[in-house]
Each structure stands twice: as structure tokens, then as C-alpha cells.
Motif scaffolding. Structure first.
Motif, PDB file in Angstrom:
ATOM      1  N   ILE A   1     -75.411 -35.052  26.518  1.00 18.74           N
ATOM      2  CA  ILE A   1     -74.475 -35.632  27.504  1.00 18.74           C
ATOM      3  C   ILE A   1     -73.505 -36.603  26.839  1.00 18.74           C
ATOM      4  N   PHE A   2     -73.822 -37.041  25.616  1.00 18.65           N
ATOM      5  CA  PHE A   2     -72.951 -37.982  24.914  1.00 18.65           C
ATOM      6  C   PHE A   2     -71.883 -37.281  24.074  1.00 18.65           C
ATOM      7  N   GLU A   3     -71.951 -35.950  23.966  1.00 17.83           N
ATOM      8  CA  GLU A   3     -71.049 -35.232  23.075  1.00 17.83           C
ATOM      9  C   GLU A   3     -69.582 -35.359  23.485  1.00 17.83           C
ATOM     10  N   GLN A   4     -69.327 -35.556  24.767  1.00 17.30           N
ATOM     11  CA  GLN A   4     -67.950 -35.677  25.238  1.00 17.30           C
ATOM     12  C   GLN A   4     -67.396 -37.095  25.071  1.00 17.30           C
ATOM     13  N   HIS A   5     -68.186 -37.961  24.471  1.00 15.70           N
ATOM     14  CA  HIS A   5     -67.779 -39.360  24.307  1.00 15.70           C
ATOM     15  C   HIS A   5     -67.849 -39.717  22.819  1.00 15.70           C
ATOM     16  N   ALA A   6     -66.865 -39.247  22.090  1.00 16.83           N
ATOM     17  CA  ALA A   6     -66.881 -39.348  20.630  1.00 16.83           C
ATOM     18  C   ALA A   6     -66.798 -40.786  20.133  1.00 16.83           C
ATOM     19  N   ALA A   7     -66.342 -41.703  20.963  1.00 19.25           N
ATOM     20  CA  ALA A   7     -66.164 -43.088  20.519  1.00 19.25           C
ATOM     21  C   ALA A   7     -67.470 -43.866  20.467  1.00 19.25           C
ATOM     22  N   ILE A   8     -68.555 -43.287  21.016  1.00 21.36           N
ATOM     23  CA  ILE A   8     -69.843 -43.976  20.993  1.00 21.36           C
ATOM     24  C   ILE A   8     -70.899 -43.107  20.327  1.00 21.36           C
ATOM     25  N   ARG A   9     -71.981 -43.728  19.934  1.00 20.23           N
ATOM     26  CA  ARG A   9     -73.144 -43.019  19.390  1.00 20.23           C
ATOM     27  C   ARG A   9     -74.182 -42.913  20.500  1.00 20.23           C
ATOM     28  N   GLY A  10     -74.702 -41.713  20.709  1.00 20.99           N
ATOM     29  CA  GLY A  10     -75.641 -41.501  21.805  1.00 20.99           C
ATOM     30  C   GLY A  10     -77.079 -41.480  21.346  1.00 20.99           C
ATOM     31  N   GLY A  11     -77.980 -41.803  22.254  1.00 23.73           N
ATOM     32  CA  GLY A  11     -79.397 -41.765  21.950  1.00 23.73           C
ATOM     33  C   GLY A  11     -80.236 -41.767  23.214  1.00 23.73           C
TER      34      GLY A  11
ATOM     35  N   GLU B   1     -84.792 -40.395  20.528  1.00 26.81           N
ATOM     36  CA  GLU B   1     -83.929 -39.326  20.022  1.00 26.81           C
ATOM     37  C   GLU B   1     -82.543 -39.904  19.770  1.00 26.81           C
ATOM     38  N   ALA B   2     -81.935 -39.506  18.683  1.00 27.36           N
ATOM     39  CA  ALA B   2     -80.569 -39.939  18.370  1.00 27.36           C
ATOM     40  C   ALA B   2     -79.969 -38.931  17.395  1.00 27.36           C
ATOM     41  N   SER B   3     -78.665 -39.050  17.175  1.00 29.33           N
ATOM     42  CA  SER B   3     -77.950 -38.067  16.359  1.00 29.33           C
ATOM     43  C   SER B   3     -78.042 -38.328  14.863  1.00 29.33           C
TER      44      SER B   3
ATOM     45  N   ASP C   1     -80.225 -43.170  10.953  1.00 28.95           N
ATOM     46  CA  ASP C   1     -80.094 -44.622  11.074  1.00 28.95           C
ATOM     47  C   ASP C   1     -80.298 -45.073  12.517  1.00 28.95           C
ATOM     48  N   ASP C   2     -79.730 -44.321  13.455  1.00 34.88           N
ATOM     49  CA  ASP C   2     -79.888 -44.693  14.856  1.00 34.88           C
ATOM     50  C   ASP C   2     -81.323 -44.468  15.333  1.00 34.88           C
ATOM     51  N   VAL C   3     -81.951 -43.410  14.847  1.00 41.87           N
ATOM     52  CA  VAL C   3     -83.368 -43.189  15.167  1.00 41.87           C
ATOM     53  C   VAL C   3     -84.193 -44.370  14.678  1.00 41.87           C
ATOM     54  N   SER C   4     -83.926 -44.812  13.456  1.00 45.06           N
ATOM     55  CA  SER C   4     -84.655 -45.940  12.895  1.00 45.06           C
ATOM     56  C   SER C   4     -84.442 -47.214  13.701  1.00 45.06           C
ATOM     57  N   LEU C   5     -83.198 -47.469  14.088  1.00 42.22           N
ATOM     58  CA  LEU C   5     -82.903 -48.669  14.876  1.00 42.22           C
ATOM     59  C   LEU C   5     -83.633 -48.634  16.219  1.00 42.22           C
ATOM     60  N   LEU C   6     -83.585 -47.488  16.888  1.00 40.51           N
ATOM     61  CA  LEU C   6     -84.240 -47.380  18.187  1.00 40.51           C
ATOM     62  C   LEU C   6     -85.752 -47.469  18.066  1.00 40.51           C
ATOM     63  N   LYS C   7     -86.298 -46.939  16.986  1.00 36.85           N
ATOM     64  CA  LYS C   7     -87.741 -47.054  16.787  1.00 36.85           C
ATOM     65  C   LYS C   7     -88.139 -48.509  16.568  1.00 36.85           C
ATOM     66  N   ASN C   8     -87.338 -49.238  15.811  1.00 41.77           N
ATOM     67  CA  ASN C   8     -87.629 -50.663  15.609  1.00 41.77           C
ATOM     68  C   ASN C   8     -87.626 -51.404  16.941  1.00 41.77           C
ATOM     69  N   LEU C   9     -86.640 -51.081  17.789  1.00 44.77           N
ATOM     70  CA  LEU C   9     -86.574 -51.713  19.093  1.00 44.77           C
ATOM     71  C   LEU C   9     -87.787 -51.335  19.941  1.00 44.77           C
ATOM     72  N   ALA C  10     -88.146 -50.054  19.912  1.00 42.67           N
ATOM     73  CA  ALA C  10     -89.286 -49.587  20.705  1.00 42.67           C
ATOM     74  C   ALA C  10     -90.595 -50.195  20.213  1.00 42.67           C
ATOM     75  N   PHE C  11     -90.758 -50.264  18.892  1.00 39.10           N
ATOM     76  CA  PHE C  11     -91.994 -50.828  18.343  1.00 39.10           C
ATOM     77  C   PHE C  11     -92.141 -52.316  18.657  1.00 39.10           C
ATOM     78  N   SER C  12     -91.048 -52.971  18.995  1.00 39.98           N
ATOM     79  CA  SER C  12     -91.157 -54.380  19.359  1.00 39.98           C
ATOM     80  C   SER C  12     -91.856 -54.570  20.700  1.00 39.98           C
ATOM     81  N   ILE C  13     -91.909 -53.519  21.517  1.00 36.89           N
ATOM     82  CA  ILE C  13     -92.553 -53.642  22.828  1.00 36.89           C
ATOM     83  C   ILE C  13     -93.703 -52.673  23.033  1.00 36.89           C
ATOM     84  N   SER C  14     -93.858 -51.684  22.157  1.00 38.44           N
ATOM     85  CA  SER C  14     -94.907 -50.679  22.340  1.00 38.44           C
ATOM     86  C   SER C  14     -95.544 -50.305  21.010  1.00 38.44           C
TER      87      SER C  14
END
Length: 268
Positions: free
Chosen positions: A102-112, A136-138, A141-154
Motif C-alpha cells: 500500500i506504500f508503493e504509490q507514495h515514493a516520498a516515504i519508506r513503508g513498513g 516487515e519493511a522494504s 535497515d528499516d527492518v532493523s530499526l523497527l525490530k529495535n523499536l519492537a524489542f523495546s516493548i516485547s
């Protein structure tokens, strides 16, 4: 723990309510809460340390490492069309059913995707440490960032591609939403007779524990799997004045018996 991240919450419902508090308690910074209804954004922001409430979908001046969209599935796509994010922002949704595409039509942002496999009710306190979070991310680096955020709470964080996430979400509807509805029927039947719903609590607890210790179909109990027609007819008599409940009872009985017959053939 990795360095704390700044997060903007897009939404002020049940998911945002729990995520915001958990993220902040883990040391992250919730800098903004958006809701189409300002009072809802204000209500959630007041429970957080530094969150700014807004009903303006222009986030172009918001400095956040991650924008988390915690809105109803059916409004996310349209919301992305009108929202304005800083260029190259990482924007993620929390949906179990919406694909990363759903993020593919929004090239100015990174989706996840930041998908907590959990049911959320605002009034019920919750520790998310044991809540699985699918990421999930494209880009790696974004996968790693989101995992760090997720691991902070789970403690349970894992890669979860869109196709698998849809199956988990479907299974969750059966396991959670449908089960809760059946419990609602049980509650209604008992309270109408001034009987205490908690009489079923040990039974329900044992059923759930057993289902995760064994293959659920293999440990099915009750009159349907025993093909006890006399008891089934008694139950149907009790439901004569509740045709909706009787319909559910008949459908589930039929399905249990069909599955039992399939298992019996495999065991032959």
C-alpha cells in the motif's frame, strides 16, 4: 537496548493507546498523537510525557524516527493519500490484513509494518512483553530499526511477510474474535437465568491451555464429537426461543462432527 526512538502516533484508539504508553515506558519518545477528532488526540496525549495532539494530517514539520499508523484498516489507504510526511520518513501501519505494497504509490516515504498479534481494549491494562510483533519493511535497515523499536516493548519480535501476516490475522479472527463472540453467547445464556458467568472460567482456561499443548482437533470434547444426539436435541430444545443461537449451535455441531469423521478416516 538500542538508542530510544522518537515516534508519532497516527490514531488515538485502542492500539495507539497501548502502544504509546508501552513505547514511552520503554524509554522511547512519543512526540505526537494525531486523531481526526482533536479531543481524542488530546486525551491520549495527556497520558504521555511530551506528545503534541493534533487533528491536522500535515506532519511535514514533525521530527520523528517512525510514524505509526494505528487506524482502522478501511481508512488507512485513503489517509495516506491526504497525509503529508517529511520526505523519506519511515511510515508503518499496524494492520494484520493490509499488505506492505500500500506504500508503493507514495515514493516520498519508506513503508513498513509493525503488527502486534494481540487484542486491545483501552480499559484493560496490558503488559506487551509477551505480545508477538511482526515486522516487515522494504530495506534491511528499516527492518532493523523497527525490530529495535519492537524489542523495546516485547520479547517476541519476528519477520512477518504480508502473505503470512494475512493468514495469522485470519487465524486470529477465529481464535480471538469468534471465540469471544461464543463466550458472549455463553454469558447471555447464563445471565438470563441469573447464573454466574464465572462458573465457566476454569473450563475455558483448561480448554485454552489444552489447545496450545495439543492439536486442538485431536482433543475436542463435547456431545457433538461424541455424536450424542440425545444431548444435542436437548440443547436445541433449550434454544427454541433463540433462533440465532440455535443456528450457531447447529453449524458448529455439524462442523465438529464432519471434522471428527475426517480424523477417524485418517486414523484407520
Amino acid at each position: 537496548m538500542a538508542s530510544p526512538l522518537s515516534v508519532a502516533l497516527i490514531g488515538a484508539g485502542n492500539v495507539a493507546w497501548h502502544l504509546g504508553r508501552a513505547l514511552e515506558q520503554a524509554g522511547n519518545h512519543v512526540v505526537l498523537v494525531y486523531s481526526r477528532t482533536l479531543v481524542k488526540a488530546e486525551f491520549l496525549s495527556e497520558t504521555l510525557l511530551h506528545a503534541h495532539p493534533t487533528q491536522n494530517p500535515d506532519f511535514s514539520l514533525v521530527a520523528a524516527d517512525v510514524f505509526i499508523i494505528a487506524l482502522k484498516d478501511d481508512v488507512v489507504v485513503e489517509f495516506l493519500k491526504k497525509a503529508v510526511f517529511p520526505r523519506s520518513s519511515l511510515v508503518v501501519h499496524t494492520s494484520g490484513s493490509l499488505p506492505l505494497t500500500i506504500f508503493e504509490q507514495h515514493a516520498a516515504i519508506r513503508g513498513g509494518v509493525f503488527y502486534p498479534v494481540q487484542t486491545f481494549s483501552r480499559a484493560v491494562a496490558m503488559d506487551l512483553k509477551q505480545t508477538p510483533i511482526g515486522i516487515e519493511a522494504s530495506t534491511p535497515d528499516d527492518v532493523s530499526l523497527l525490530k529495535n523499536l519492537a524489542f523495546s516493548i516485547s520479547e517476541k519480535v519476528f519477520d512477518l511477510p504480508s502473505d503470512a501476516r494475512k493468514v495469522i490475522h485470519l487465524a486470529a479472527v477465529f481464535a480471538c474474535n469468534f471465540t469471544n463472540h461464543l463466550l458472549g453467547i455463553s454469558h447471555d445464556l447464563l445471565t438470563q437465568q441469573q447464573l454466574n458467568f464465572t462458573v465457566l472460567q476454569p473450563l475455558v482456561t483448561e480448554t485454552i491451555q489444552k489447545a496450545f499443548a495439543h492439536a486442538p482437533f485431536q482433543v475436542q470434547t463435547g456431545p457433538a464429537v461424541r455424536f450424542d444426539q440425545k444431548i444435542i436435541e436437548q440443547h436445541q430444545q433449550l434454544l427454541q426461543d433463540k433462533p440465532d443461537y440455535a443456528e450457531v449451535y447447529a453449524l458448529l455441531t455439524e462442523h465438529i462432527q464432519k471434522k471428527a469423521q475426517e480424523i477417524a478416516k485418517l486414523d484407520q
